[in-house]
Motif scaffolding. Structure first.
Motif, PDB file in Angstrom:
ATOM      1  N   GLY A   1       0.798  -1.220   0.000  1.00  0.00           N
ATOM      2  CA  GLY A   1       0.000   0.000   0.000  1.00  0.00           C
ATOM      3  C   GLY A   1       0.826   1.262   0.000  1.00  0.00           C
ATOM      4  O   GLY A   1       0.279   2.362   0.116  1.00  0.00           O
TER       5      GLY A   1
ATOM      6  N   ARG B   1      -0.995  -1.693 -10.570  1.00  0.00           N
ATOM      7  CA  ARG B   1      -0.543  -0.747  -9.549  1.00  0.00           C
ATOM      8  C   ARG B   1       0.887  -1.061  -9.092  1.00  0.00           C
ATOM      9  O   ARG B   1       1.631  -0.160  -8.699  1.00  0.00           O
TER      10      ARG B   1
ATOM     11  N   GLU C   1      -4.209  -8.205   1.455  1.00  0.00           N
ATOM     12  CA  GLU C   1      -3.150  -7.280   1.848  1.00  0.00           C
ATOM     13  C   GLU C   1      -3.385  -5.911   1.232  1.00  0.00           C
ATOM     14  O   GLU C   1      -3.238  -4.890   1.864  1.00  0.00           O
ATOM     15  N   ARG C   2      -3.724  -5.941  -0.078  1.00  0.00           N
ATOM     16  CA  ARG C   2      -3.927  -4.673  -0.744  1.00  0.00           C
ATOM     17  C   ARG C   2      -5.149  -3.962  -0.159  1.00  0.00           C
ATOM     18  O   ARG C   2      -5.130  -2.768   0.082  1.00  0.00           O
TER      19      ARG C   2
ATOM     20  N   GLY D   1      -4.257  -3.059   3.516  1.00  0.00           N
ATOM     21  CA  GLY D   1      -3.113  -2.174   3.695  1.00  0.00           C
ATOM     22  C   GLY D   1      -2.189  -2.696   4.764  1.00  0.00           C
ATOM     23  O   GLY D   1      -2.402  -3.741   5.379  1.00  0.00           O
TER      24      GLY D   1
END
Lengths: 375, 52
Positions: free
Chosen positions: A248, A329, B9-10, B13
């Motif tokens: 992230g 991403r 996870e994405r 976060g």
């Protein structure tokens, strides 16, 4: 406007090595032949004025990275003068950096770099047999021993912690990742970065059997395994950036992630150019439609022009496969030069797409397994 | 190591991850948490392209 974060200055157009994979000299672009061997005092003076204007009007600092050719061919006195001139025009937030093959590095040059706060990155591909397979001098001799001497010289300098940015390697997928990892750890470098060999959909990179094969992905996964299992590793930036994106966070490496990367190139004669790695795709792909130079054009205005904006936009992935990919991403579509085909231009996934997917999957496995082990 | 869908996870976060025992992963999680600006200076732009 695309904010400029990197100004890459080719202070010498020639090189004292003749690496067989070089995107400047051995991938079909002969533009260097028309360049002066070294940047002149007049061009350096114009560069200082133009960069001073750019940072003031842009309102954001950028890094200045000296490249070539081999930047040390400019010579100690001229490099000293160049950095002094640039610093007189630029705020401290504009960092100075240099990418060198290390062969010419001596104590006098290190003193110059220490005085001007220049970060040094040295190119070396691994152990002697790995490095000397491709990184040859003009007589065809290996350069490994001379590069290792340069690394030791930097590490022995009293200001080594500030001077030594790290090492840069080009991957040979025929090698064993654990051997290469062990070598880089043994150098004591604070950080290491690994690059894929250049290539595209029309000219496959060395070592790739097909677009769908995963030689590089498998190699990088092996490196990742060594890295994440090591209790005291050096930093490996390409892996760090991709993992941070998976977690992230953000990345700073060109060709990783989807954040914009604002780079402009200044050639040895002062010509303003686009991303120089585009040389390995279409002929003169790094050139503007009409030649622009820091001697007669306003660099800030060039960076604000529609053509520069189009070039900047073109670095973003456009292929339908990329735009619908769940890994975009993290992957970012790769380097534009690696997306090229004559049939579709840059509207392809990276030629390393399958490799990147394999590596990202391995990273996800590591993150999951480690999280489970701690649960 | 078994394969696992890790979209969690994405989606979750970094804060949703427990502490891990890979030194590198632990460092990276910490850097993401604190948006470590000094890393940008250490990993300067010299690493972005091939050298000759």
């Amino acid at each position: 406007m695309a904010a400029i974060d990197t100004v890459l200055v080719k202070v010498a157009s020639r090189c004292n090595l003749d690496c067989t994979y070089c995107y400047v000299y051995n991938m079909g672009d002969d533009g260097w032949r028309s360049q002066p061997k070294r940047m002149s005092e007049a061009t350096i003076a114009a560069l200082a004025v133009q960069l001073g204007s750019l940072v003031e009007r842009q309102g954001r600092p950028f890094s200045i990275v000296l490249h070539g050719g081999e930047p040390l061919l400019l010579g100690e006195g001229a490099l000293d003068s160049l950095f002094a001139r640039l610093r007189s025009s630029l705020p401290p937030a504009c960092g100075f950096h240099l990418q060198t093959n290390g062969v010419l590095l001596n104590d006098g040059l290190l003193s110059v770099f220490a005085r001007h706060g220049v970060g040094i990155s040295i190119s070396i591909d691994g152990p002697e047999a790995t490095h000397d397979r491709f990184r040859l001098d003009l007589r065809g001799r290996g350069s490994h021993a001379r590069v290792m001497a340069a690394i030791e010289r930097v590490r022995a300098h009293p200001q080594a912690a500030k001077l030594f940015s790290g090492l840069l390697a080009v991957i040979d997928p025929d090698t064993t990742p654990s051997d290469v990892y062990a070598f880089f750890k043994s150098t004591g470098a604070p950080s290491v970065d690994f690059l894929y060999r250049d290539g595209n959909h029309d000219v496959l990179p060395y070592g790739k059997a097909s677009v769908d094969s995963t030689e590089y992905g498998a190699w990088m996964s092996g490196l990742l395994d060594c890295y994440l299992a090591d209790p005291a590793p050096p930093r490996i930036r390409v892996l760090d950036d991709m993992i941070k994106l998976l977690l992230g966070g953000t990345a700073r490496k060109e060709g990783i992630g989807v954040s914009d990367f604002g780079i402009v190139i200044i050639e040895t004669d002062g010509t303003i150019a686009k991303n120089d790695t585009l040389k390995s795709s279409a002929g003169e792909a790094d050139r503007f439609a009409t030649t622009k130079s820091i001697h007669d054009a306003d660099l800030f205005e060039v960076c604000n022009s529609a053509e520069f904006e189009n070039y900047h936009e073109a670095q973003r992935p456009t292929s339908p496969a990329c735009l619908s990919c769940p890994e975009l991403r993290v992957c970012g579509g790769g380097m534009p030069a690696h997306r090229w085909s004559a049939a579709a231009g840059y509207a392809n996934p990276s030629v390393f797409c399958a490799d990147q997917k394999l590596l990202i999957a391995r990273m996800r496995q590591w993150i999951s397994a480690q999280a489970r082990s701690a649960a | 190591m078994e394969q696992r869908d890790t979209n969690e996870e994405r989606a979750g976060g970094v804060d949703s991850l427990p502490i891990v025992d890979s030194a590198t992963l632990a460092r990276l999680i910490d850097e993401v948490r604190h948006d470590e600006v000094t890393v940008g200076r250490a990993y300067d732009r010299t690493h972005n392209r091939h050298n000759r």
